[in-house]
Design an enzyme around this catalytic site. Sequence first.
Site, PDB file in Angstrom:
ATOM      1  N   TYR A  25       0.842  -1.206   0.000  1.00 31.80           N
ATOM      2  CA  TYR A  25       0.000   0.000   0.000  1.00 31.80           C
ATOM      3  C   TYR A  25       0.878   1.258   0.000  1.00 31.80           C
ATOM      4  CZ  TYR A  25      -2.939   3.687   2.050  1.00 31.80           C
ATOM      5  OH  TYR A  25      -3.580   4.882   2.305  1.00 31.80           O
ATOM      6  N   SER A 107      -3.893  12.194   8.961  1.00 31.29           N
ATOM      7  CA  SER A 107      -4.783  11.975   7.819  1.00 31.29           C
ATOM      8  C   SER A 107      -6.222  11.731   8.268  1.00 31.29           C
ATOM      9  CB  SER A 107      -4.291  10.739   7.052  1.00 31.29           C
ATOM     10  OG  SER A 107      -5.298  10.245   6.199  1.00 31.29           O
ATOM     11  N   TYR A 130     -10.014  15.296   3.567  1.00 26.98           N
ATOM     12  CA  TYR A 130     -10.409  15.039   2.182  1.00 26.98           C
ATOM     13  C   TYR A 130     -11.701  15.795   1.926  1.00 26.98           C
ATOM     14  CZ  TYR A 130      -6.889  11.574   1.001  1.00 26.98           C
ATOM     15  OH  TYR A 130      -5.714  10.959   0.697  1.00 26.98           O
ATOM     16  N   THR A 156      -6.726  18.300   1.082  1.00 26.64           N
ATOM     17  CA  THR A 156      -6.149  17.565  -0.058  1.00 26.64           C
ATOM     18  C   THR A 156      -7.123  17.641  -1.224  1.00 26.64           C
ATOM     19  OG1 THR A 156      -4.944  16.121   1.425  1.00 26.64           O
ATOM     20  CG2 THR A 156      -5.304  15.317  -0.820  1.00 26.64           C
ATOM     21  N   LYS A 252      -3.281  21.079  -0.470  1.00 24.41           N
ATOM     22  CA  LYS A 252      -2.316  20.041  -0.871  1.00 24.41           C
ATOM     23  C   LYS A 252      -2.734  19.381  -2.180  1.00 24.41           C
ATOM     24  CE  LYS A 252      -0.394  15.690   0.943  1.00 24.41           C
ATOM     25  NZ  LYS A 252      -1.004  14.602   0.192  1.00 24.41           N
ATOM     26  N   HIS A 276       0.779  13.620  -4.762  1.00 24.92           N
ATOM     27  CA  HIS A 276       0.341  12.558  -3.853  1.00 24.92           C
ATOM     28  C   HIS A 276       1.337  11.385  -3.860  1.00 24.92           C
ATOM     29  CE1 HIS A 276      -3.658  11.939  -1.749  1.00 24.92           C
ATOM     30  NE2 HIS A 276      -3.093  10.780  -1.493  1.00 24.92           N
ATOM     31  N   ARG A 279       0.681   8.630  -6.475  1.00 26.55           N
ATOM     32  CA  ARG A 279      -0.388   7.659  -6.200  1.00 26.55           C
ATOM     33  C   ARG A 279      -1.690   8.009  -6.883  1.00 26.55           C
ATOM     34  NH1 ARG A 279       0.920   4.820  -1.682  1.00 26.55           N
ATOM     35  NH2 ARG A 279      -1.127   4.660  -0.714  1.00 26.55           N
TER      36      ARG A 279
HETATM   37  C1  FMN Z   1       0.786   5.020   2.255  1.00 24.42           C
HETATM   38  C2  FMN Z   1       0.400   6.423   1.903  1.00 24.42           C
HETATM   39  C3  FMN Z   1      -0.839   6.906   2.326  1.00 24.42           C
HETATM   40  C4  FMN Z   1      -1.187   8.228   2.044  1.00 24.42           C
HETATM   41  N1  FMN Z   1      -2.370   8.724   2.543  1.00 24.42           N
HETATM   42  C5  FMN Z   1      -2.669  10.030   2.347  1.00 24.42           C
HETATM   43  C6  FMN Z   1      -3.811  10.592   2.957  1.00 24.42           C
HETATM   44  O1  FMN Z   1      -4.544   9.939   3.680  1.00 24.42           O
HETATM   45  N2  FMN Z   1      -4.055  11.908   2.706  1.00 24.42           N
HETATM   46  C7  FMN Z   1      -3.262  12.676   1.915  1.00 24.42           C
HETATM   47  O2  FMN Z   1      -3.530  13.851   1.721  1.00 24.42           O
HETATM   48  N3  FMN Z   1      -2.147  12.158   1.351  1.00 24.42           N
HETATM   49  C8  FMN Z   1      -1.829  10.869   1.561  1.00 24.42           C
HETATM   50  N4  FMN Z   1      -0.677  10.358   1.018  1.00 24.42           N
HETATM   51  C9  FMN Z   1       0.218  11.242   0.288  1.00 24.42           C
HETATM   52  C10 FMN Z   1       1.223  11.883   1.241  1.00 24.42           C
HETATM   53  O3  FMN Z   1       0.607  12.828   2.065  1.00 24.42           O
HETATM   54  C11 FMN Z   1       2.343  12.596   0.462  1.00 24.42           C
HETATM   55  O4  FMN Z   1       1.778  13.457  -0.484  1.00 24.42           O
HETATM   56  C12 FMN Z   1       3.280  11.619  -0.224  1.00 24.42           C
HETATM   57  O5  FMN Z   1       3.524  10.502   0.591  1.00 24.42           O
HETATM   58  C13 FMN Z   1       4.579  12.317  -0.554  1.00 24.42           C
HETATM   59  O6  FMN Z   1       5.423  11.485  -1.247  1.00 24.42           O
HETATM   60  P1  FMN Z   1       6.591  10.596  -0.581  1.00 24.42           P
HETATM   61  O7  FMN Z   1       5.902   9.407   0.018  1.00 24.42           O
HETATM   62  O8  FMN Z   1       7.431  10.250  -1.752  1.00 24.42           O
HETATM   63  O9  FMN Z   1       7.265  11.443   0.458  1.00 24.42           O
HETATM   64  C14 FMN Z   1      -0.322   9.046   1.295  1.00 24.42           C
HETATM   65  C15 FMN Z   1       0.919   8.544   0.884  1.00 24.42           C
HETATM   66  C16 FMN Z   1       1.291   7.241   1.190  1.00 24.42           C
HETATM   67  C17 FMN Z   1       2.633   6.738   0.769  1.00 24.42           C
END
Ligand code: FMN
Length: 389
Positions: A25, A107, A130, A156, A252, A276, A279
């Site tokens: 994940y 989060s 969110y 976000t 964000k 993100h 992702r």
């Molecule tokens: C496992 C995972 C879960 C994430 N869940 C959220 C989330 O719930 N809300 C959100 O705004 N961003 C989420 N993100 C994005 C992160 O806030 C962030 O933008 C991202 O991890 C930055 O990239 P990096 O992992 O390369 O540092 C998630 C990222 C990962 C890896």
Amino acid sequence: MPVITNIEDLRRIYERRTPRMFYDYAESGSWTEQTFRENTSDFRHIRLKQRVAVDMSGRSTRTTMIGEDVAMPVALAPVGLTGMQCADGEIKAARAAEAFGVPFTLSTMSICSIEDVAAHTKNPFWFQVYTLKDDDFMRRLFERAHAANCSAIVITVDLQLLGQRHRDLKNGLSAPPKLTVKSIANMMTKVPWGLEMLGTKRRFFGNIVGHAKGVTDPSSLSTWTAEAFDPALDWKRIAQFKEWWGGKVIIKGIMEPEDARRAAEIGADAIIVSNHGGRQLDGAVSSIRMLPAILDAVGDKVEVHLDSGIRSGQDVLKAVALGAKGTYIGRAFTYGLGAMGEKGVTKALEIIHKELDVTMGLCGETDVNRLGAHNLYVPQGFGDPTVLL
Ligand SMILES: Cc1cc2nc3c(=O)[nH]c(=O)nc-3n(C[C@H](O)[C@H](O)[C@H](O)COP(=O)(O)O)c2cc1C
């Protein structure tokens, strides 16, 4: 105990200790994962200017993000399901961030609830929301964040629809994990993780279960996002959330100058240049390459932060020297948490801090606030995504 010297060391331990479903994940991007990969590899195109025989003593990485003092320009990004990477993960990460003096962002999709994190920390943290369709739920989230003394919300805006991550579907990602032959077989090889998880009550989406209406399967991230998230989101709605909250707002998920201008117009305190972590929109440009254009558009109007791809203090330095006022780490702290719990998050922060501090010195700088373009060699066309590097 192995000698841990960098973030990659933490990732390897994390991979061994954590059930496959949760490792996958975190360690994936959407579809082909091109953006996920380029987020990290694009940092390597920027080179640093080495200086010698200048006074490198008395260095400081202290600065501010949205007016708050920080030990270095690095915050913990909101990461959903953190409490599945390690029992009580959000509380542990928040405590590590607090002790280090950097902001923690909780989060919406956390396992530990806002109230729970507030009860186990002293300083205010940031809360990520969110953009959901349900007005009542959104208003209650803001009330809860106020009651928990959160000092800012992070809205976000890049997840109106969920980008497909193949492995989450194949693994049947859920919190708590659904018990299938495959998941049980894998979890049986992760005994310390399992024992810690059995020792906590926190195994569900703490901000959602019991608070959200009309969600058919609250354990499934994909069901929840498909049912509750607002595909019709617009700037009016974002401005409405800002008004309902009434405090500091960070937006964000901004990747285009036009969107950055809209965010500045509604009076955001900061924006995060972010895809993100690769992702969401696979094929999007890395956030570090979009940073210069966004700074050109709004750098004098709003604080510009960056995330996606940061794995070292050198990466932080590059983003800050290009003009970002702050950065966030998502996976880098998650690796630490999954590897060694609270101590692992502290370790990740120590690694990044040391790398930032020493790199700054070797660039001939003693104050993180004085970093600038003069410290970098940036290839021509780096900030123009139509140019092939
Ligand atoms: C496992 C995972 C879960 C994430 N869940 C959220 C989330 O719930 N809300 C959100 O705004 N961003 C989420 N993100 C994005 C992160 O806030 C962030 O933008 C991202 O991890 C930055 O990239 P990096 O992992 O390369 O540092 C998630 C990222 C990962 C890896």
